[in-house]
Design a protein around this motif. Structure first.
Motif, PDB file in Angstrom:
ATOM      1  N   VAL A 184      13.659-113.592 -16.882  1.00 12.69           N
ATOM      2  CA  VAL A 184      14.276-112.482 -17.122  1.00 12.69           C
ATOM      3  C   VAL A 184      13.754-111.390 -18.212  1.00 12.69           C
ATOM      4  O   VAL A 184      14.103-110.210 -18.109  1.00 12.69           O
ATOM      5  CB  VAL A 184      15.846-112.595 -17.023  1.00 12.69           C
ATOM      6  CG1 VAL A 184      16.332-113.308 -15.635  1.00 12.69           C
ATOM      7  CG2 VAL A 184      16.387-113.346 -18.254  1.00 12.69           C
ATOM      8  N   GLU A 185      13.415-112.124 -19.093  1.00 16.25           N
ATOM      9  CA  GLU A 185      13.140-111.317 -20.492  1.00 16.25           C
ATOM     10  C   GLU A 185      11.493-110.933 -20.309  1.00 16.25           C
ATOM     11  O   GLU A 185      11.605-109.702 -20.784  1.00 16.25           O
ATOM     12  CB  GLU A 185      13.116-112.025 -21.760  1.00 16.25           C
ATOM     13  CG  GLU A 185      14.382-112.477 -22.208  1.00 16.25           C
ATOM     14  CD  GLU A 185      14.959-111.455 -23.197  1.00 16.25           C
ATOM     15  OE1 GLU A 185      14.256-110.368 -23.043  1.00 16.25           O
ATOM     16  OE2 GLU A 185      16.336-111.443 -23.549  1.00 16.25           O
ATOM     17  N   THR A 186      10.909-111.317 -19.638  1.00 15.82           N
ATOM     18  CA  THR A 186       9.553-110.825 -19.342  1.00 15.82           C
ATOM     19  C   THR A 186       9.144-109.919 -18.155  1.00 15.82           C
ATOM     20  O   THR A 186       8.276-108.923 -18.256  1.00 15.82           O
ATOM     21  CB  THR A 186       8.510-112.006 -19.313  1.00 15.82           C
ATOM     22  OG1 THR A 186       8.618-112.784 -18.506  1.00 15.82           O
ATOM     23  CG2 THR A 186       8.643-112.804 -20.668  1.00 15.82           C
ATOM     24  N   ALA A 187      10.023-110.074 -17.117  1.00 13.69           N
ATOM     25  CA  ALA A 187       9.668-109.395 -15.819  1.00 13.69           C
ATOM     26  C   ALA A 187       9.848-107.848 -16.183  1.00 13.69           C
ATOM     27  O   ALA A 187       8.982-107.002 -15.580  1.00 13.69           O
ATOM     28  CB  ALA A 187      10.820-109.612 -14.850  1.00 13.69           C
ATOM     29  N   PRO A 188      10.771-107.212 -16.886  1.00 11.97           N
ATOM     30  CA  PRO A 188      10.427-105.779 -17.196  1.00 11.97           C
ATOM     31  C   PRO A 188       9.337-105.318 -17.852  1.00 11.97           C
ATOM     32  O   PRO A 188       8.775-104.109 -17.383  1.00 11.97           O
ATOM     33  CB  PRO A 188      11.923-105.474 -18.060  1.00 11.97           C
ATOM     34  CG  PRO A 188      12.633-106.812 -17.803  1.00 11.97           C
ATOM     35  CD  PRO A 188      11.924-107.708 -17.680  1.00 11.97           C
ATOM     36  N   SER A 189       8.774-105.991 -18.642  1.00 12.49           N
ATOM     37  CA  SER A 189       7.415-105.442 -19.210  1.00 12.49           C
ATOM     38  C   SER A 189       6.325-105.949 -18.625  1.00 12.49           C
ATOM     39  O   SER A 189       5.449-105.191 -18.598  1.00 12.49           O
ATOM     40  CB  SER A 189       7.573-105.987 -20.726  1.00 12.49           C
ATOM     41  OG  SER A 189       7.679-107.378 -20.664  1.00 12.49           O
ATOM     42  N   ALA A 193       4.613-116.479 -13.421  1.00 11.66           N
ATOM     43  CA  ALA A 193       3.506-117.228 -13.845  1.00 11.66           C
ATOM     44  C   ALA A 193       3.852-117.786 -15.415  1.00 11.66           C
ATOM     45  O   ALA A 193       3.845-119.206 -15.527  1.00 11.66           O
ATOM     46  CB  ALA A 193       2.311-116.733 -13.837  1.00 11.66           C
ATOM     47  N   LEU A 194       4.517-117.242 -16.227  1.00 10.54           N
ATOM     48  CA  LEU A 194       4.840-117.398 -17.635  1.00 10.54           C
ATOM     49  C   LEU A 194       6.044-118.281 -17.400  1.00 10.54           C
ATOM     50  O   LEU A 194       5.972-119.421 -18.040  1.00 10.54           O
ATOM     51  CB  LEU A 194       5.158-116.081 -18.305  1.00 10.54           C
ATOM     52  CG  LEU A 194       5.301-116.337 -19.520  1.00 10.54           C
ATOM     53  CD1 LEU A 194       3.836-116.581 -20.270  1.00 10.54           C
ATOM     54  CD2 LEU A 194       5.874-114.912 -20.375  1.00 10.54           C
ATOM     55  N   SER A 195       6.785-118.289 -16.504  1.00 10.67           N
ATOM     56  CA  SER A 195       8.080-118.998 -16.339  1.00 10.67           C
ATOM     57  C   SER A 195       7.624-120.403 -15.984  1.00 10.67           C
ATOM     58  O   SER A 195       8.021-121.526 -16.352  1.00 10.67           O
ATOM     59  CB  SER A 195       8.984-118.529 -15.192  1.00 10.67           C
ATOM     60  OG  SER A 195       9.407-117.491 -15.855  1.00 10.67           O
ATOM     61  N   VAL A 196       6.710-120.513 -14.969  1.00 14.98           N
ATOM     62  CA  VAL A 196       6.174-121.737 -14.584  1.00 14.98           C
ATOM     63  C   VAL A 196       5.387-122.473 -15.644  1.00 14.98           C
ATOM     64  O   VAL A 196       5.690-123.943 -15.785  1.00 14.98           O
ATOM     65  CB  VAL A 196       5.129-121.641 -13.475  1.00 14.98           C
ATOM     66  CG1 VAL A 196       4.546-122.910 -12.881  1.00 14.98           C
ATOM     67  CG2 VAL A 196       6.101-121.090 -12.186  1.00 14.98           C
ATOM     68  N   LEU A 197       4.691-121.814 -16.433  1.00 11.06           N
ATOM     69  CA  LEU A 197       3.970-122.603 -17.639  1.00 11.06           C
ATOM     70  C   LEU A 197       4.992-122.911 -18.471  1.00 11.06           C
ATOM     71  O   LEU A 197       4.859-123.940 -19.252  1.00 11.06           O
ATOM     72  CB  LEU A 197       2.988-121.456 -18.345  1.00 11.06           C
ATOM     73  CG  LEU A 197       1.869-120.975 -17.562  1.00 11.06           C
ATOM     74  CD1 LEU A 197       1.112-119.932 -18.263  1.00 11.06           C
ATOM     75  CD2 LEU A 197       1.001-122.131 -17.272  1.00 11.06           C
ATOM     76  N   ALA A 198       6.251-122.439 -18.877  1.00  8.16           N
ATOM     77  CA  ALA A 198       7.117-122.725 -19.769  1.00  8.16           C
ATOM     78  C   ALA A 198       7.716-123.917 -18.965  1.00  8.16           C
ATOM     79  O   ALA A 198       8.127-125.045 -20.064  1.00  8.16           O
ATOM     80  CB  ALA A 198       8.287-121.764 -19.606  1.00  8.16           C
ATOM     81  N   LEU A 235      10.425-124.809 -10.806  1.00  9.94           N
ATOM     82  CA  LEU A 235      10.799-124.510  -9.547  1.00  9.94           C
ATOM     83  C   LEU A 235      12.444-124.050  -9.495  1.00  9.94           C
ATOM     84  O   LEU A 235      12.920-123.263  -8.992  1.00  9.94           O
ATOM     85  CB  LEU A 235      10.517-125.486  -8.454  1.00  9.94           C
ATOM     86  CG  LEU A 235      11.080-125.196  -6.955  1.00  9.94           C
ATOM     87  CD1 LEU A 235      10.407-123.786  -6.565  1.00  9.94           C
ATOM     88  CD2 LEU A 235      10.562-126.298  -6.147  1.00  9.94           C
ATOM     89  N   ALA A 236      13.327-125.405 -10.115  1.00 10.09           N
ATOM     90  CA  ALA A 236      14.676-124.994 -10.049  1.00 10.09           C
ATOM     91  C   ALA A 236      15.126-123.979 -10.910  1.00 10.09           C
ATOM     92  O   ALA A 236      16.190-123.225 -10.349  1.00 10.09           O
ATOM     93  CB  ALA A 236      15.249-126.362 -10.770  1.00 10.09           C
ATOM     94  N   GLY A 237      14.251-123.630 -12.035  1.00  8.64           N
ATOM     95  CA  GLY A 237      14.880-122.397 -12.707  1.00  8.64           C
ATOM     96  C   GLY A 237      14.500-121.115 -11.867  1.00  8.64           C
ATOM     97  O   GLY A 237      15.454-120.075 -11.949  1.00  8.64           O
ATOM     98  N   LEU A 238      13.382-121.079 -11.322  1.00 16.95           N
ATOM     99  CA  LEU A 238      13.218-119.765 -10.525  1.00 16.95           C
ATOM    100  C   LEU A 238      14.231-119.740  -9.329  1.00 16.95           C
ATOM    101  O   LEU A 238      14.803-118.570  -8.839  1.00 16.95           O
ATOM    102  CB  LEU A 238      11.919-120.021  -9.734  1.00 16.95           C
ATOM    103  CG  LEU A 238      10.817-119.760 -10.756  1.00 16.95           C
ATOM    104  CD1 LEU A 238       9.377-120.098 -10.055  1.00 16.95           C
ATOM    105  CD2 LEU A 238      10.558-118.552 -11.401  1.00 16.95           C
TER     106      LEU A 238
END
Length: 329
Positions: free
Chosen positions: A96-101, A109-114, A234-237
């Motif tokens: 949610v923090e990176t999607a707007p920018s 992709a960044l979330s999955v890497l996290a 996956l659960a986070g998404l």
């Protein structure tokens, strides 16, 4: 079945029969308890057997189930991952923090890497540094819960255009339930029909013997933690799409829910035994109980008490099962 003769000429029973008896407490008792729950809540509430209600149950257990699949794999090898709840929250807050920018796909992709990064850190600390898995993942639970709080500034942050988990693509079945079925199927095949799965069982049963027969124990366990990180992602998404937002409170208590489902499903705390099918039954027991109590207007605080009682009972059943196996063996 035919009997075999020992050199002394005395008859002995074949191996298959004792093994069948040993498995009975792991599956039959759980199914009986689940059926008893279903019958009880069906009598108490006319809405319980409604198709939409079962869709709600499957949706409610989907996040826990995705995490419990990896949790079963790790516990079979004698390992724990208690960082899953904070990992789910961290994945969500990164999204949610990176999607707007960055845009939605780079943010995903960044979330999955996290999520994979959390699994990598856990695996590194456990297999390379040598820190106990329980201590490692408890520490990571605190670290990533704190990072989520810092990044999100303690607020709920909303995301637009990320509602795929609210769809019902097939026969009105919610998308989270579809994802859960796919994940369960993949882990079932992985654990029961691959060399990697057999190695995890061997490590949990006897890590020293597994190492002596050539299994690279640390490498296999490291891969298990990476898979746990993938399931966190996956659960986070999923949960972020369901809620349309994320915050530091996302995923609180998921560790308890996952451990309860996995142990209740018959996976031993000492490792070496456990099945995905058992975890699914344990997951449904917890989900049906929570849903049924909600339909009966039981306060949510008492639902937490019931979950805690289930966890204690699950551990007690595990101890009784181990004692039974020792006597039978």
């Amino acid at each position: 079945m035919s009997e075999t003769l020992t050199p002394a000429g005395t008859a002995t029973k074949p191996e298959a029969r004792p093994r069948t008896r040993r498995r009975a407490p792991e599956t039959v008792a759980l199914l009986v308890f689940l059926i008893a729950e279903i019958i009880f809540f069906s009598i108490k509430s006319p809405y319980f057997l409604n198709w939409d209600n079962w869709g709600n149950i499957l949706t409610a257990v989907s996040i826990t189930g995705v995490l419990a699949a990896a949790g079963t794999l790790l516990l079979v090898a004698g390992q724990f991952d208690l960082s899953v709840g904070s990992g789910v929250a961290f994945v969500g807050i990164v999204l949610v923090e990176t999607a707007p920018s960055l845009g939605i796909w780079p943010a995903i992709a960044l979330s999955v890497l996290a999520g994979l990064g959390i699994g990598l850190l856990n695996g590194f600390l456990v297999t390379v540094v040598g820190v106990n898995a329980l201590i490692t993942t408890l520490g990571m639970l605190g670290i990533f819960r704190g990072l989520t709080l810092v990044i999100g500034k303690g607020q709920s942050i909303f995301i637009e255009g990320f509602d795929w988990a609210t769809a019902r693509p097939f026969l009105g079945i919610p998308m989270p339930a579809v994802v859960l079925v796919v994940v369960i199927a993949l882990f079932f095949v992985l654990m029961h029909f691959t060399v990697f799965g057999r190695k995890m069982y061997a490590i949990g049963a006897n890590p020293v013997a597994a190492r002596l027969v050539g299994i690279r124990v640390n490498r296999v366990i490291f891969a298990g933690f990476l898979l746990s990180g993938a399931c966190m992602a996956l659960a986070g998404l999923l949960v972020t799409s369901q809620l349309g937002s994320s915050s530091a409170n996302t995923g609180v208590g998921l560790e308890l829910a996952v451990v309860t489902a996995v142990i209740l499903g018959g996976t031993s705390l000492s490792g070496g035994t456990g099945t995905i099918a058992g975890t699914v039954v344990g997951l449904l027991i917890v989900g049906v109980l929570s849903n049924g109590l909600t339909l009966l207007n039981v306060d949510s605080s008492w639902q937490q008490v019931a979950t805690g009682v289930l966890l204690i009972l699950a551990v007690a059943v595990d101890r009784v099962r181990q004692a039974y196996l020792r006597r039978a063996g």
